[in-house]
Design an enzyme around this catalytic site. Structure first.
Site, PDB file in Angstrom:
ATOM      1  N   GLY A   1      12.499  -4.729  10.406  1.00  0.00           N
ATOM      2  CA  GLY A   1      13.589  -4.084   9.705  1.00  0.00           C
ATOM      3  C   GLY A   1      14.615  -5.075   9.199  1.00  0.00           C
ATOM      4  O   GLY A   1      15.320  -4.829   8.230  1.00  0.00           O
ATOM      5  N   PHE A   2      14.744  -6.226   9.874  1.00  0.00           N
ATOM      6  CA  PHE A   2      15.685  -7.255   9.476  1.00  0.00           C
ATOM      7  C   PHE A   2      15.190  -8.056   8.280  1.00  0.00           C
ATOM      8  O   PHE A   2      15.952  -8.707   7.587  1.00  0.00           O
ATOM      9  CB  PHE A   2      15.913  -8.228  10.634  1.00  0.00           C
ATOM     10  CG  PHE A   2      14.620  -8.797  11.171  1.00  0.00           C
ATOM     11  CD1 PHE A   2      13.991  -9.852  10.536  1.00  0.00           C
ATOM     12  CD2 PHE A   2      14.034  -8.253  12.306  1.00  0.00           C
ATOM     13  CE1 PHE A   2      12.795 -10.355  11.011  1.00  0.00           C
ATOM     14  CE2 PHE A   2      12.843  -8.753  12.784  1.00  0.00           C
ATOM     15  CZ  PHE A   2      12.220  -9.804  12.137  1.00  0.00           C
TER      16      PHE A   2
ATOM     17  N   ASP B   1      18.007  -5.103  23.870  1.00  0.00           N
ATOM     18  CA  ASP B   1      16.728  -4.763  23.229  1.00  0.00           C
ATOM     19  C   ASP B   1      15.587  -5.582  23.836  1.00  0.00           C
ATOM     20  O   ASP B   1      14.764  -6.149  23.114  1.00  0.00           O
ATOM     21  CB  ASP B   1      16.802  -4.985  21.724  1.00  0.00           C
ATOM     22  CG  ASP B   1      15.666  -4.251  20.980  1.00  0.00           C
ATOM     23  OD1 ASP B   1      15.114  -3.290  21.548  1.00  0.00           O
ATOM     24  OD2 ASP B   1      15.335  -4.642  19.848  1.00  0.00           O
TER      25      ASP B   1
END
Length: 667
Positions: free
Chosen positions: A349-350, A464
């Protein structure tokens, strides 16, 4: 006849111990060059080594000396076992210097180990430098009786415990001794020691590498010895050490000893020199003090001006501390061959991660944050602000970053073996991870988290921790990565609250997933899930039982409660210690307790992994488990706390990747 046999055996054992106590090893290093007799270096060396006898103060067995100037300067380190009194230590070091200069008559660098001490000298500065070579080892001819595997298990556990104890010492002493019971009424006596000038991390690394030599040099032997310039280990069937010297708790850390005087100036000359120095230093010092105060004033005033600046300027200013780590964008573009898809390692996603190679041959991993991703900017800020300040062998190392226009690049050390999930959840590749490797991975992850929580100069909650964020290097050592969601808290702060829930479903602690409360115990919960995944080889998202799917925590708890814990263990683990595996399952369950107060700290976890003498509390039902039919908290219950959710392509589980800007609190 029995009496004669007894005395004969005692005599042989005593003779054996006497012979052993005289054993020594030395290395004369020709690569550093030779000196000629009566040269300046030779005279400096003799002066330096003869000065050992003049140091009568208590120095806890560690001596660091230097003498001379320029290329003829000599550096020496002396280290004695932690149970030796100062006078005995100095006597042995003086005897050793005579033997060492005789055995290495003209080498500029040499080292000798005796049973009690080590002495080394060289023409380069060695204080605070961890060195593994040269390495020497030997073993006793006496063989282990009974099961060699059981003996090795007991020895490995003992040495791991000693490593942690020795590495936790300060700059006065890094030394530990202990004993352990082995099969057939055998006792293992052991020692671990580092030179106290190196860091705890370097001490741990040195000792672990020394321990790794034992299977090669001393397998099946009742005693062995591995020595390196920065550390040494030894294990014996007989006790060979005395009580460890007690450190004065009020004494300051050891400072380098003064070198012997290099001139014969008269006291009057010294007095005149002192007055001259004072006459120069006082005015200069005053000017420096005024300038320092002025700089401090400017430093304190600068943030006030920053508040009035634009948001973009503020973001740039917050990372100026790391300007020394900044790479030229063109350098990275060339290193990755214009970000060629052939060099792409992954996509998340980054943004994307690329493999590259700098002009000096160093291989790197480059994280290129998405240009149109707001979360990418936040991740960039978090990782630069946090990771650049962290140094630990179990954390991925940030080499630098690059900013150009809207381009945001993070440059990391390249870790060749991808991530843990690439192996642990693959039915074929998981075979490469036997129990010994998995146990080391668990221990490495635990040490990395402990560093984040307690040992670094910052106090960091990762938020995370998951299998895809654990990278594996060439030796399958784990490195925790991806700090884009990490939060930094004050030292005296026990927990924080957030309205933005970030992390990965299945690894989230209940108090964080439901109420947004995060703390070090949130990471402990994630670690517990990771441990159970590593032991079982199963994802936490679900294990199929016929037509039913059971989440991992429910599956583990049900089998633990029913006494069928062997069902939890990955079937490919047929080489592991059953006691170690069961203990890891036990620790994993303690970490995933619903009430965070019932979870251990990472300090306790590391101790549990290293000490089998420590009894473990009985675990209660894990979080999110009511009965065998209940699944983990569904993600729909999380959406009310966070409206922005994304799915990470690095993992099959849902991840909420909206990172918040870190609030910085100095430690």
């Amino acid at each position: 006849m029995a009496v004669v046999s007894f005395w004969l055996l005692s005599f042989v054992l005593c003779l054996f111990m006497i012979i052993t106590s005289q054993a020594s090893a030395q290395t004369c290093d020709n690569s550093r060059g030779n000196y000629t007799i009566n040269s300046t270096y030779h005279n400096n060396l003799n002066t330096l080594l003869s000065s050992f006898s003049s140091h009568t103060e208590i120095n806890y067995g560690f001596y660091n000396l230097s003498y001379g100037q320029g290329t003829d300067k000599v550096y020496a380190i002396g280290l004695c076992r932690g149970d030796l009194k100062p006078d005995e230590c100095l006597r042995i070091l003086n005897d050793t210097r005579v033997s060492l200069t005789k055995d290495c008559p003209n080498q500029k660098e040499a080292i000798m180990w005796t049973v009690e001490c080590m002495l080394r000298y060289t023409n380069r500065s060695i204080l605070g430098v961890m060195e593994n070579q040269p390495t020497n080892h030997n073993y006793y001819d006496k063989n282990v009786t009974g099961s060699v595997n059981q003996f090795n298990d007991a020895l490995e556990s003992l040495m791991r415990n000693l490593t942690r104890t020795a590495a936790s010492g300060d700059s006065r002493s890094k030394y530990a001794t202990a004993s352990a019971k082995a099969p057939n009424f055998q006792t293992i006596y052991a020692q671990a020691q580092c030179t106290p000038d190196i860091s705890s991390e370097d001490c741990t690394k040195c000792l672990e590498e020394a321990i790794s030599i034992i299977p090669e040099c001393c397998s099946g032997k009742a005693g062995g010895n591995v020595v390196k310039p920065s550390c040494r280990i030894r294990f014996d069937p007989y006790i060979f050490y005395g009580p460890t010297l007690k450190l004065d708790p009020d004494a300051p850390p050891t400072t380098p000893l003064q070198s012997p005087s290099t001139n014969n100036t008269s006291s009057q000359g010294k007095s005149n020199t002192s007055r001259t120095i004072i006459a120069i230093v006082v005015p200069v010092g005053s000017v420096v003090l005024v300038l320092s105060l002025f700089c401090i004033y400017l430093r304190l005033w600068k943030p006030r001006k920053k508040i009035e600046s634009k948001e973009e300027d503020k973001d740039e200013d917050e990372i100026t501390f790391a300007e020394s780590l900044q790479f030229n964008f063109d350098t990275i573009r060339v290193a990755t061959n214009e970000f060629d898809d052939c060099n792409k390692l992954g996509q998340g996603g980054f943004g994307a991660v690329y493999k590259g190679q700098l002009s000096n041959g160093q291989v790197i991993a480059v994280k290129r944050l998405s240009r149109d991703s707001g979360q990418g900017d936040m991740e960039f800020e978090n990782e630069v602000l946090l990771v650049a300040k962290l140094q630990h062998r179990n954390l991925v190392r940030l080499l630098g970053f690059s900013l150009e226009g809207r381009e945001r690049l993070l440059v990391y050390e390249f870790v060749p073996n991808k991530s843990l999930d690439y192996f642990i959840f693959d039915p074929i590749k998981k075979i490469q991870l036997n129990w010994q490797k998995r146990y080391k991975i668990i221990g490495g992850i635990a040490r990395g988290i402990l560093y984040l929580h307690e040992d670094s100069r910052l106090r960091i909650i990762h938020r995370d921790l998951k299998a895809s964020n654990i990278l594996l290097d060439e030796q399958m050592h784990p490195k925790i990565s991806d700090f884009g969601m990490a939060r930094l808290i004050r030292v005296d702060q026990t927990q924080g609250n957030t309205s933005r829930i970030v992390g990965t479903y299945g690894y989230m602690a209940p108090e964080y997933a439901i109420y947004g409360q995060f703390s070090a115990k949130s990471d402990v919960f994630s670690f517990g899930v990771l441990v159970l995944e590593i032991v079982s080889g199963q994802k936490n998202s679900g294990i199929r039982r016929g037509e039913n799917v059971e989440d991992l925590l429910t599956f583990v708890w049900r089998n633990w409660r029913e006494g069928t814990a062997t069902n939890i263990v990955d079937p490919t683990l047929n080489d592991g210690s059953r006691n170690e595996i069961m203990r890891c399952i036990h620790i994993g369950l303690l970490c995933v307790q619903e009430n965070d107060a019932g979870r251990p700290t990472m300090t306790s976890v590391v101790l549990m992994l290293n000490s089998y003498s420590l009894s473990l509390p009985v675990p209660s039902e894990p979080a999110f488990v009511v009965d065998s039919r209940t699944r983990s908290l569904p993600s729909s219950e999380l959406t009310e706390h966070n409206s922005s959710q994304t799915r990470s392509s690095e993992s099959t589980q849902n991840s909420v990747n909206e990172a918040s800007i870190t609030e910085l609190y100095p430690r």
